[in-house]
Design a protein around this motif. Structure first.
Motif, PDB file in Angstrom:
ATOM      1  N   GLY A 191       2.537   1.536  -3.270  1.00  0.00           N
ATOM      2  CA  GLY A 191       1.356   2.246  -4.165  1.00  0.00           C
ATOM      3  C   GLY A 191       1.283   3.765  -4.009  1.00  0.00           C
ATOM      4  N   ILE A 192       1.127   4.149  -2.798  1.00  0.00           N
ATOM      5  CA  ILE A 192       1.089   5.779  -2.571  1.00  0.00           C
ATOM      6  C   ILE A 192       2.399   6.524  -3.420  1.00  0.00           C
ATOM      7  N   THR A 217       1.005  -1.041   0.013  1.00  0.00           N
ATOM      8  CA  THR A 217      -0.029   0.175   0.098  1.00  0.00           C
ATOM      9  C   THR A 217       0.890   1.264   0.115  1.00  0.00           C
ATOM     10  N   ALA A 268       2.183   6.056  -7.278  1.00  0.00           N
ATOM     11  CA  ALA A 268       1.062   6.914  -7.917  1.00  0.00           C
ATOM     12  C   ALA A 268       1.519   8.330  -8.025  1.00  0.00           C
TER      13      ALA A 268
END
Lengths: 520, 69
Positions: free
Chosen positions: A64-65, A61, A68
């Motif tokens: 992913g942050i 997670t 992105a």
């Protein structure tokens, strides 16, 4: 090049530096965390222990942050090539185009395909296929870095090309020479391994925060073991590749090396200044000479670092400026004469071609090619020689602070590993706070590395061939200033978004219960 | 073939649908891309040589002129 707008050159450089440095805030965590996640998932698949799955998903997670928010920030650098550095952009031709195109295609297909499997594929694809996808994301993102650093390495040590005076572009004549350029390979390995160290510190720091808050003990300790082992190994690799960087620098960019070491007069058995403070108000300004207020030296170490020989001669700034016939070093004056000849020959070649005078064109081309290695120095004929010397305090201090932090990181990994293995880490609050506050230091060290590499090679965009004053587009300085501040706002906004979303997710912690992990 | 394509579509569709934090990240990502490509690229970062010259010959002449003046 008589009327150079230095304000334009400086703002264009500042804008590129700002973009690159912000971009580099996101990239190293992606490079390193992708591998740490892959290791964790491998442990899950190998052991079948659901705690590892929960841990993997949590770090995924955070990955992913970062991914992105950071993705596509590098595209702006390519815009800047076309707008602010159009002469350079044209001049480098295929050399830059080919690696960047490969990078774009690889990044798009490899990362975007397998990232989807990595995030959406839990319980939809087999465990093994999911694991392979996670590894491919890690390998793909690191290979993307390879192509970018091949391009950067070529700028530090241009090789494998031939300049075509008809098109005004450098053409690749040997792809393998460009790919296996020693500077590029070393730069790639050093850069990615520094990313691994940064990611390890990030994992350790966040885990330390959980232990300080008396939460997520299993996740924190298991993560700390993986990250500290990875961090220790990659710190050793950073040292090895850093050593290689120093040797490449001494060979291909001796001025950068001399500036980084504040070595004014060349010498044999040159000592390395391990710790030093430069005099701020040095009265002798000739060639930007900076005396030491205080220094601790390691005898012969600089000679050894540069040439693997403690007795080797290391040229200083004075030798490079004035030349040293004993060591076959041409002076700036000699090199600028050759550069001037190359520039004139290029002009003559074009005029001869236009006039249909093939024999003159042939002679001019031969003269040009014989002097091309010093082409860029031609722009400094009759100019202040100081323009060819990089900022010494900036490179000197950046290098030492970076190395000092590297030593701290290595020691921290070792201490964390030992304490975690002995199951004493949660009681050592000072160490936990140190680990937490080392996160920003890792980012500072990563940026300092780039400052040494890029500020140290000034004024060259392409070493010895194209300086910033010739590479820059003739734009209005004010328009560059406007976009500089726009980027500053955009990137600062992205950075704030990243930090806020990241800290919120860390505070929430793993959203999946262990029960769910077992069920899935 | 149709089934494979449908499964791939479903994979992405379900994936996007089940996102929680991902929705916020995608919003940031899309805003960022729009700003980069539709604002910065078009209004602030034209390719100087592409927009000022029609042919590669003209571009190379211009660059040579800049480099040799």
């Amino acid at each position: 090049m008589e009327n150079i707008d230095f304000s334009l050159v400086d703002w264009s450089r500042a804008q590129f530096a700002l973009t690159a440095m912000y971009h580099w805030l996101f990239v190293p965590l992606t490079l390193g965390l992708s591998f740490i996640i892959a290791f964790m998932e491998t442990l899950y698949v190998k052991t079948g222990n659901s705690e590892w799955k929960r841990i993997t998903k949590f770090w995924m997670t955070l990955f992913g942050i970062n991914f992105a928010i950071g993705v596509a920030t590098g595209i702006i650098l390519e815009f800047e090539f076309g707008t602010n550095w159009s002469n350079y952009s044209w001049f480098v031709g295929d050399i830059f185009g080919a690696p960047l195109a490969i990078e774009g295609i690889m990044a798009f297909f490899l990362e975007s395909t397998f990232i989807a499997v990595m995030f959406f594929g839990w319980n939809k694809v087999s465990k093994k296929f999911h694991l392979v996808s996670t590894w491919l994301v890690a390998i793909g993102s690191n290979l993307s870095a390879l192509w970018i650093l091949v391009a950067n390495g070529w700028m530090q040590n241009p090789t494998g090309m031939r300049f075509n005076p008809d098109t005004a572009r450098n053409e690749m004549v040997n792809f393998w020479q460009v790919l296996f350029n020693p500077v590029s390979i070393n730069k790639f390995l050093h850069t990615i391994s520094s990313g691994y160290v940064l990611a390890s510190i990030f994992v350790i720091g966040v885990s330390a925060w959980y232990l300080l808050k008396n939460r997520e003990h299993q996740l924190a300790k298991k993560s700390m073991i993986v990250a500290s082992v990875f961090g220790l190994l990659t710190t050793a690799f950073v040292v090895l590749t850093g050593d290689g960087s120093a040797r490449n620098m001494a060979k291909y960019q001796p001025m950068k090396f001399a500036a980084m070491e504040n070595l004014y007069v060349g010498q044999q058995n040159a000592p390395l200044v391990a710790i030093g403070i430069l005099k701020e108000d040095s009265k002798e300004t000739l060639h930007k000479k900076q005396d030491f207020r205080f220094q601790i030296e390691i005898p012969n170490m600089l000679s050894y670092m540069a040439f693997l020989d403690p007795n080797a001669y290391v040229p200083g700034i004075k030798d490079i400026v004035h030349g040293n016939p004993e060591h076959n070093i041409l002076s700036f004056q000699q090199r600028s004469e050759k550069g001037k000849i190359a520039i004139r020959a290029l002009s003559d070649y074009r005029n001869a071609k236009k006039a249909g005078n093939d024999s003159l064109a042939k002679v001019s081309q031969a003269t040009f090619e014989a002097n091309y290695a010093n082409f860029g120095y031609g722009y400094y004929a009759g100019r202040d020689v100081h323009e060819l010397i990089p900022n010494i305090p900036m490179t000197f201090y950046s290098f030492r602070i970076m190395v000092g932090m590297g030593v701290h990181f290595g020691a921290l990994f070792l201490v964390i590993l030992l304490l975690t293995l002995k199951n004493k880490i949660d009681k050592k609050r000072f160490i936990l706070y140190t680990a937490l506050w080392t996160i920003p230091l890792a980012y500072i060290a990563a940026e300092l590395g780039w400052i040494v590499a890029e500020m140290g090679r000034q004024p060259w965009v392409i070493q010895d061939i194209l300086p910033t004053i010739a590479a820059v587009s003739q734009l209005k300085s004010t328009s560059v200033q406007i976009t500089f501040w726009m980027f500053f706002i955009l990137f600062t906004g992205l950075l704030i978004a990243e930090i806020r979303i990241m800290t919120t997710s860390i505070k929430i912690g793993p959203t999946e219960d262990l029960k769910d992990s077992v069920k899935n | 073939m149709k089934e494979i394509l449908f499964n791939i579509f479903q994979f992405y569709y379900q994936g996007f649908k089940s996102m929680t934090l991902g929705k916020k990240l995608w919003t940031i990502f899309i805003i960022k891309l729009v700003f980069i490509f539709l604002v910065l690229r078009i209004f602030f970062f034209p390719n100087v040589l592409k927009s000022n010259f029609k042919t590669d010959d003209q571009r190379s002449n211009h660059v040579i002129e800049q480099l040799t003046k």
